[in-house]
Design an enzyme around this catalytic site. Structure first.
Site, PDB file in Angstrom:
ATOM      1  N   LYS A 126      33.729  39.520  57.028  1.00  0.00           N
ATOM      2  CA  LYS A 126      34.551  39.236  56.232  1.00  0.00           C
ATOM      3  C   LYS A 126      36.089  39.901  56.621  1.00  0.00           C
ATOM      4  CE  LYS A 126      34.837  37.774  52.064  1.00  0.00           C
ATOM      5  NZ  LYS A 126      34.297  36.700  51.327  1.00  0.00           N
TER       6      LYS A 126
HETATM    7  P1  NAD Z   1      40.962  32.247  43.909  1.00  0.00           P
HETATM    8  O1  NAD Z   1      42.165  32.788  44.435  1.00  0.00           O
HETATM    9  O2  NAD Z   1      40.849  30.841  44.128  1.00  0.00           O
HETATM   10  O3  NAD Z   1      40.923  32.573  42.344  1.00  0.00           O
HETATM   11  C1  NAD Z   1      40.606  33.829  41.946  1.00  0.00           C
HETATM   12  C2  NAD Z   1      40.917  33.607  40.249  1.00  0.00           C
HETATM   13  O4  NAD Z   1      40.513  34.938  39.622  1.00  0.00           O
HETATM   14  C3  NAD Z   1      42.029  33.151  39.783  1.00  0.00           C
HETATM   15  O5  NAD Z   1      42.204  32.691  38.484  1.00  0.00           O
HETATM   16  C4  NAD Z   1      42.719  34.638  39.528  1.00  0.00           C
HETATM   17  O6  NAD Z   1      43.871  34.643  38.668  1.00  0.00           O
HETATM   18  C5  NAD Z   1      41.485  35.568  38.833  1.00  0.00           C
HETATM   19  N1  NAD Z   1      41.699  37.061  39.148  1.00  0.00           N
HETATM   20  C6  NAD Z   1      41.969  37.425  40.244  1.00  0.00           C
HETATM   21  N2  NAD Z   1      41.774  38.789  40.118  1.00  0.00           N
HETATM   22  C7  NAD Z   1      41.421  38.910  38.678  1.00  0.00           C
HETATM   23  C8  NAD Z   1      41.186  40.245  38.004  1.00  0.00           C
HETATM   24  N3  NAD Z   1      41.353  41.370  38.328  1.00  0.00           N
HETATM   25  N4  NAD Z   1      40.686  39.826  36.934  1.00  0.00           N
HETATM   26  C9  NAD Z   1      40.623  38.574  36.146  1.00  0.00           C
HETATM   27  N5  NAD Z   1      40.918  37.677  36.846  1.00  0.00           N
HETATM   28  C10 NAD Z   1      41.348  37.691  38.022  1.00  0.00           C
HETATM   29  O7  NAD Z   1      39.404  33.035  44.468  1.00  0.00           O
HETATM   30  P2  NAD Z   1      38.265  32.173  44.593  1.00  0.00           P
HETATM   31  O8  NAD Z   1      38.027  31.553  46.084  1.00  0.00           O
HETATM   32  O9  NAD Z   1      37.832  31.390  43.550  1.00  0.00           O
HETATM   33  O10 NAD Z   1      37.083  33.467  44.633  1.00  0.00           O
HETATM   34  C11 NAD Z   1      36.681  34.016  43.374  1.00  0.00           C
HETATM   35  C12 NAD Z   1      35.570  34.823  43.726  1.00  0.00           C
HETATM   36  O11 NAD Z   1      34.342  34.048  44.208  1.00  0.00           O
HETATM   37  C13 NAD Z   1      35.585  36.049  44.850  1.00  0.00           C
HETATM   38  O12 NAD Z   1      34.942  37.153  44.501  1.00  0.00           O
HETATM   39  C14 NAD Z   1      35.065  35.384  46.059  1.00  0.00           C
HETATM   40  O13 NAD Z   1      34.792  36.353  47.164  1.00  0.00           O
HETATM   41  C15 NAD Z   1      34.196  34.717  45.343  1.00  0.00           C
HETATM   42  N6  NAD Z   1      33.667  33.625  46.224  1.00  0.00           N
HETATM   43  C16 NAD Z   1      34.562  32.649  46.656  1.00  0.00           C
HETATM   44  C17 NAD Z   1      34.349  31.325  47.707  1.00  0.00           C
HETATM   45  C18 NAD Z   1      34.942  30.479  47.893  1.00  0.00           C
HETATM   46  O14 NAD Z   1      34.392  29.268  48.637  1.00  0.00           O
HETATM   47  N7  NAD Z   1      36.105  30.245  47.622  1.00  0.00           N
HETATM   48  C19 NAD Z   1      32.786  31.442  48.168  1.00  0.00           C
HETATM   49  C20 NAD Z   1      32.110  32.613  47.706  1.00  0.00           C
HETATM   50  C21 NAD Z   1      32.290  33.544  46.941  1.00  0.00           C
END
Ligand code: NAD
Length: 425
Positions: free
Chosen positions: A115
């Protein structure tokens, strides 16, 4: 008295690496792992911290800090996203890297875990500044990258464009176009069909499987989704397509609520145009903290870590929690939710759709032959349903939660491979 394996509370409830290690220890106990092997599997293999000097748009030089952690490569090249956020810290990146090792193992894709993260606030940065940060960060960590060594992907606040810059920077250095260096790229640059939706699709599939276990029909299901980015936004849309009612969704600034169900495509179109949910008129606006405690059947935390804690777990009303985000539930919250009979589909299973299709993308790049979206989606469906069943069976066998079941399955597979390979001296 229960004979189920127990997780001790971490010393710091909000330290994700401690939380990971505590859950790992319970799985290692259940597997009867040798102390030395435990130590190897608990310890990140490599950690790199880099300074990222960047000329900002105002002409001034600013130095950012970036990390790349490779947790374990026993099962294959390290795989894991890159996150841009102001509160990125090394213990968080360490935990996220270890979770990637266990996640790849749960879904049985031949990768280890890695990561990366850069401490920055993308909301305050121009596109040019983001590009310069990405290119210099890539240059800083490129000694440990490689399509056979460590393959990044998007995570919070990074996207296809970030991956395109990373791929181009790497390719300029190695003097050839090497698309397999990252996943989550634009389609035209060797991306995979279905990758953008993959994590949300995986969340949808495991939600459906868990609801079957609970005997709840999708059309009778009210869902609250925290976060509306890649995972939350697309997850909400796919859950709605399954007939579920999405009553609330949020972004970092706040949440919207409509007890009759939100029109998710409309909400996402608004978000695309306005960048935030603020001002959306077809729903009630509520504070972020209240959103998690809404009356609902399913809660999908899909934003960030430490959202369900000892402070709010007693008040969570959902019967099922599906962890779209990594690490949204603390160890103390897990204990409370388990006592209250709330089912939690853990992150290392629930959001593994992303890395599964990242694996498909990497395979397609290396073969130079690309699959149709139907093929990608049906293979993803198969991986997620098989993995859900395997986790469920392991949990049942060990009389434990789905989370610890997933850890036992994952840690057992990695330990087995580590022991077969032996320790090089
Ligand atoms: P992203 O940046 O596309 O979206 C994040 C979302 O969460 C946004 O709507 C943002 O406004 C909101 N957010 C951020 N901080 C926040 C907070 N403190 N309180 C409330 N809302 C908040 O990110 P993503 O890719 O959707 O990732 C979200 C989660 O999923 C993370 O934990 C990431 O590690 C996990 N994840 C993502 C993927 C992927 O393929 N993108 C895969 C596995 C896990």
């Amino acid at each position: 008295m229960s004979t189920a394996p127990q997780v001790k509370a971490p010393m710091d409830e909000f330290n994700p690496f401690q939380a990971m290690a505590q859950r790992f220890d319970v799985a290692a106990d259940a597997l009867g792992l040798d102390e030395g092997v435990r130590e190897v599997l608990r310890t990140p293999d490599k950690e790199l911290t880099v300074a990222i000097p960047v000329t900002m748009d105002n002409g001034k030089l600013k130095v950012f800090t970036g990390y790349r952690v490779q947790h374990n490569f026993s099962r294959g090249p390290c795989k894991g996203g890159i996150r841009y956020a102001p509160d990125v810290h090394l213990d968080e990146v360490r935990a996220l890297a270890a979770w990637m090792t266990w996640k790849c193992s749960v879904v049985d894709v031949p990768f280890g875990g890695g990561k990366g993260g850069v401490i920055c606030d993308p909301r305050q940065l121009s596109k040019g500044e983001l590009e310069r940060i990405t290119r210099r960060y890539t240059t800083g960590i490129m000694d440990i990258l490689g399509s056979d060594r460590d393959v990044p992907a998007p995570d919070v606040n990074t996207n296809e464009q970030t991956m395109a810059w990373l791929m181009d920077t790497w390719s300029m250095h190695v003097r050839r176009t090497d698309t397999a260096i990252v996943t989550g790229k634009p389609l035209a640059l060797g991306g995979s069909k279905g990758r953008t939706e993959a994590t949300g699709r995986g969340v949808m599939i495991v939600t459906r499987e868990a609801l079957k276990k609970l005997g709840i029909r999708p059309e009778n299901t009210r869902v609250v989704v925290q976060g509306s980015g890649n995972v939350g936004g697309i997850g909400a849309m796919l859950l709605a397509r399954e007939g579920m009612k999405i009553v609330s969704i949020s972004d970092i600034y706040g949440a919207i609520y409509n007890e009759k169900g939100l029109d998710i495509p409309d909400v996402l179109a608004y978000l695309k145009q306005n960048k935030k949910l603020e001002g959306y008129t077809k729903a009630q606006h509520i504070p972020s903290a209240a959103q998690l405690e809404l009356d609902c059947d399913v809660l999908v935390p899909a934003a960030t870590e430490n959202q369900l804690t000892s402070k709010n777990a007693e008040r969570i009303k959902a019967k099922l929690i599906v962890e779209g985000a990594n690490g949204p539930t603390t160890v103390l919250a897990d204990q409370i939710l388990e006592r209250r009979g709330v089912m939690v589909v853990p992150d290392i299973l629930a959001n593994a759709g992303g890395v599964t299709v990242s694996y498909f993308e990497w395979v397609q790049d290396r073969a130079g032959y690309f699959w149709t979206e139907e093929v990608v989606n049906s293979r993803l469906e198969q991986v997620m349903t098989t993995s859900f069943a395997a986790v469920e069976e392991t949990a049942r066998k060990h009389n434990t939660s789905l989370r610890i079941g997933a850890y036992i399955l994952a840690v057992g597979r990695v330990a087995n491979v580590y022991q077969m390979r032996g320790t090089y001296a």
